[in-house]
Design a protein around this motif. Sequence first.
Motif, mmCIF file in Angstrom:
data_model
loop_
_atom_site.group_PDB
_atom_site.id
_atom_site.type_symbol
_atom_site.label_atom_id
_atom_site.label_comp_id
_atom_site.label_asym_id
_atom_site.label_seq_id
_atom_site.Cartn_x
_atom_site.Cartn_y
_atom_site.Cartn_z
ATOM 1 N N VAL A 174 0.752 -1.142 0.093
ATOM 2 C CA VAL A 174 -0.056 -0.068 -0.080
ATOM 3 C C VAL A 174 0.649 1.276 0.034
ATOM 4 O O VAL A 174 0.785 2.422 -0.732
ATOM 5 N N LEU A 181 1.759 6.604 -6.898
ATOM 6 C CA LEU A 181 0.325 7.281 -7.092
ATOM 7 C C LEU A 181 0.666 8.776 -7.125
ATOM 8 O O LEU A 181 0.437 9.570 -8.143
ATOM 9 N N LEU B 25 1.572 19.051 -3.621
ATOM 10 C CA LEU B 25 1.468 17.718 -4.210
ATOM 11 C C LEU B 25 2.985 17.099 -3.892
ATOM 12 O O LEU B 25 3.099 16.035 -3.352
ATOM 13 N N MET B 31 -0.678 13.043 3.544
ATOM 14 C CA MET B 31 -1.337 12.288 2.378
ATOM 15 C C MET B 31 -2.717 13.340 1.764
ATOM 16 O O MET B 31 -2.723 13.747 0.710
ATOM 17 N N LYS B 34 -1.440 16.439 0.474
ATOM 18 C CA LYS B 34 -0.973 16.130 -1.000
ATOM 19 C C LYS B 34 -2.199 16.104 -1.954
ATOM 20 O O LYS B 34 -2.248 16.617 -3.081
ATOM 21 N N LEU B 38 -3.286 18.142 -5.409
ATOM 22 C CA LEU B 38 -3.322 17.522 -6.716
ATOM 23 C C LEU B 38 -4.902 18.273 -7.153
ATOM 24 O O LEU B 38 -4.698 18.715 -8.428
ATOM 25 N N SER B 96 -11.898 10.586 -10.159
ATOM 26 C CA SER B 96 -11.664 9.211 -9.908
ATOM 27 C C SER B 96 -10.301 8.970 -9.164
ATOM 28 O O SER B 96 -10.210 8.247 -8.451
ATOM 29 N N VAL B 97 -9.298 9.833 -9.821
ATOM 30 C CA VAL B 97 -8.179 9.749 -9.159
ATOM 31 C C VAL B 97 -7.915 10.097 -7.620
ATOM 32 O O VAL B 97 -7.424 9.479 -6.817
ATOM 33 N N PHE B 100 -9.485 7.257 -5.642
ATOM 34 C CA PHE B 100 -8.608 6.323 -5.628
ATOM 35 C C PHE B 100 -7.432 6.578 -4.519
ATOM 36 O O PHE B 100 -7.238 5.776 -3.758
ATOM 37 N N ALA B 101 -7.106 7.956 -4.516
ATOM 38 C CA ALA B 101 -5.981 8.145 -3.665
ATOM 39 C C ALA B 101 -6.408 8.242 -2.296
ATOM 40 O O ALA B 101 -5.757 7.700 -1.459
ATOM 41 N N LEU B 104 -6.602 4.390 -1.088
ATOM 42 C CA LEU B 104 -5.347 4.245 -0.609
ATOM 43 C C LEU B 104 -4.770 4.764 0.801
ATOM 44 O O LEU B 104 -4.203 3.826 1.485
ATOM 45 N N THR B 105 -5.071 5.884 0.975
ATOM 46 C CA THR B 105 -4.793 6.629 2.130
ATOM 47 C C THR B 105 -5.220 5.920 3.318
ATOM 48 O O THR B 105 -4.776 5.804 4.294
ATOM 49 N N ARG B 107 -6.262 2.734 3.571
ATOM 50 C CA ARG B 107 -5.646 1.692 3.825
ATOM 51 C C ARG B 107 -4.274 1.971 4.458
ATOM 52 O O ARG B 107 -3.912 1.206 5.382
ATOM 53 N N LEU B 108 -3.530 2.738 4.041
ATOM 54 C CA LEU B 108 -2.200 3.425 4.879
ATOM 55 C C LEU B 108 -2.394 3.280 6.186
ATOM 56 O O LEU B 108 -1.755 2.826 6.960
#
Lengths: 446, 174
Positions: A174, A181, B25, B31, B34, B38, B96-97, B100-101, B104-105, B107-108
């Motif tokens: 991850v 990313l 960014l 995150m 960031k 973006l 969408s980006v 998705f980011a 993932l954040t 999950r981190l």
Amino acid sequence: MPNAFAFNIPFVSIFLAMLTAIITPLIPVKAGIKNINKATLPERVTCCVIALIGVLSALLLFALNADEPISFRFMMGHFPAPWGNELRAGPLEAFLALAFSISMLLSLTGNFDATAYDISERRRPAFCVLVNLLMASLLALLYTNDLFTAYVFIEINTIASCAIVAVKEGGKAVRAALRYLVLSMAGSGLILISICILYDITGHLLMEPMHNAIINIINTGNYINPLTVALYLMTVGLAVKSALYPFASWLHDAHGSATNASSSILSGLVLKGHIFLIIKIFCRIFGIDIIHLLRMDTQLLIFGLLGMIMGSVHAIGQSEAKEMVAWSSVAQVGYIFLGIGLNSNAGIAAACLHVTIHAMIKPMLFTAVGGLSAAAGHKKGLHELMGTFYANRWAGIGFMAGACSMMGIPTFAGFASKLSLTMAAFESRAIIWALAALAASSVLNA
Amino acid sequence: MLNRLLLNHYEAAAVILSCIGLTNLLLQRNMIKKIIGLNIMDTAVYLFLAAKGYISGRTAPIYYLDANGEWVNQVQAYVNPVPAGLVLTGIVVSVSVTAFALALTLRLYEHYGTLNIDEALFLLEHKYELEYSSYNDDDELLYEFGVDNRDMIKAANEAASKSMNDKGGDEDHA
């Protein structure tokens, strides 16, 4: 003009990959049939579709070589040239599509064991979705004739390739995916700005009208500064995504911590899609004379040489086998950019040859390393792989062959592309630097 | 020079905004910040496109009735519609980006209890990885956004050593 069947192949192959991406999550993982080779039903469907795309690309290649006009344009939605969206197919595109589908198929089939080990059965359909999306976006990057379509598929490619890193369970993947990313998003932001500037000063998004408008700009001398800025932003954006050296810090992390099939696909194919887009933009939108006029070629040459040396130096310093193979990708990308930076027909041809050969060899190396580390009980360190050759002979032979090819030992594939790069360098003024770096990098690879 | 900047003030603002976004960014540690960077960058590009597509005195490219009750269908009456189409596509891509980011954040955060990638690397090197749903109380310092990084690393270090001691103790007990 090729026959109607071949004429539709570029669109059909992109569409097939997209369609499979949509239907794979609907396929039940536990069907009545026994899972062969630990591959679930969605994975087998994906493999079949990719094989079908490969066959179609081969047919297209034959059809294009048989007929007289060796390239054609395919209108999307029946709007004529300056307005509509277009696909363009020539022998190089068809050949690369064939090479990419073979490489993709082999990276999937060769890594069924590792995929089954790393990714739970519940997530396997999602993995297939990502593989198909990557295939579709790579094909679209190969065939598209429209810059904004290229941008959209670059973004699809970014999301799919980051997700394919994160699909492996555990925090390390991850973290690597997030790092990948962030840099990819910065890269695609630069590409978007560059496309906007190019659209504003040329008034077109299709490649041929844009090329004519750019020739006009150079001749009249107006708007040369925005043109230069756009070219540099575009090159930096795509260089971040294709891991040219100073922008390659994400690569070893992402490729080293993904599952084997993902590493193979990312290293062998995803980088190559963006590199091919750079080649296309240089040759078809700007033209190599204008690239030389704006001094982009020299800078790519310097960064390519730097990448060749630094990639190999970093590779030597790694203690994990996969990270070492990943850093060697940076060196190989340096070779390809060296070919582009030579900015001659021979140089770009050598770069395309190296793209193809690296797209074959790097997945093989990752697969072989995966096989060896599975034989060593899923350990990753280089010293822990000692003696695993006897446990998994085929992986050992594959690794030896791949490594020899990376070094460029004669009779292996890497020799052919390095030879053609050297021959291209002989025609250029930067010959001494190029030869010295080629020699140094070959020694370091060894 | 200044004259040109004033003439193209929308474009100048767009360039400044996109530089701010790109800097955020790349240089922010958090995150979420960031991702905000973006979005600033993408929005600046849309401003640039919209400013470039606008032709003063014209309207949106939709048929309308003029004062005499007649349909206006001349090209000269409308602004350029292509940049609007590009902005629309760009917004979809950016949404969408971003989604998705953010996923993932999340999950981190579940894995490391932090929103900072560098700190996650530090925790990784010290073999400290949180199990799912076990990130509750003992490392509350990590939840504070924007604390000086040295403090965070120190706190993480203490948490890591503490956790390893705990695990060692458990094994001994077993």
